[in-house]
Design an enzyme around this catalytic site. Structure first.
Site: not given
Length: 207
Positions: A81, A172
């Site tokens: 983020h 991910c």
């Protein structure tokens, strides 16, 4: 019951997580669904399934660059983020939305694809892969946690994100390139416009 919408602006990840957990407790206790929008300073969040090889540098080296690392209680691997990435935390009581996690995830993907379509970006969800892609490149990450059928965590939408930060990780856990709305459009995209459309689409899909 009315959806409560909150914009937390730029908020430290740890503080945001604590506020989100309080929100989860409130929804479990009977409050209405909450839709939270925010951005975080640069942080890597490690989900429960994080493979150590997904960090491409030593933890100390990453933190030495001023990047915070946080272990979190959602599924999935590592995500990044940063400012310019819109974080959407729907804290939704799934008892009121079909009590089906797979179907809920699919609806989140639909919202994400619809959002990008509104900005002239053709995105797809790929069977067996979580998140939303433009061609081979990933633009939106999705990861949720669930407590007593209340879903939390949510979406990371690369609006005007500094994409070079993704070189620290395998996003991910995948060998995937990340892209952003800014990169695809060739100019920064107003964050307020994206937020307004996110709110509109969540109300359309979940009210």
């Amino acid at each position: 019951m009315k959806m409560v919408i909150q914009d937390w602006g730029l908020i430290n990840y740890t503080e945001g997580l604590e506020r989100q957990k309080k929100c989860v407790q409130n929804v479990i206790a009977g409050a209405g669904d909450h839709l939270i929008l925010c951005e975080h300073p640069v942080v890597l969040t490690l989900g429960r399934m994080t493979n150590p090889k997904s960090l491409l540098y030593q933890r100390k080296e990453i933190e030495g660059r001023g990047v915070m690392i946080a272990d979190v209680d959602r599924g999935g691997d590592v995500t990044l983020h940063a400012p310019g990435q819109l974080i959407v935390y729907p804290v939704f009581n799934l008892n009121n939305h079909g009590k089906n996690l797979k179907s809920y995830m699919e609806r989140l993907q639909e919202v994400a694809v619809d959002l990008l379509k509104n900005f002239g970006i053709l995105a797809i969800s790929i069977s067996g892969k979580r998140g939303v892609y433009v061609g081979e490149d990933k633009i939106i990450s999705i990861g949720v946690g669930v407590r007593k059928w209340v879903a939390y965590h949510g979406l990371g939408i690369n609006v005007n994100t500094d994409l070079s930060l993704f070189e620290l990780i395998k996003p991910c856990g995948l060998d995937v390139r990340m892209t952003s709305m800014q990169k695809l459009k060739g100019h920064p995209v107003p964050m307020q416009d994206v937020k307004a459309k996110v709110i509109e689409l969540f109300q359309k899909h979940f009210l």
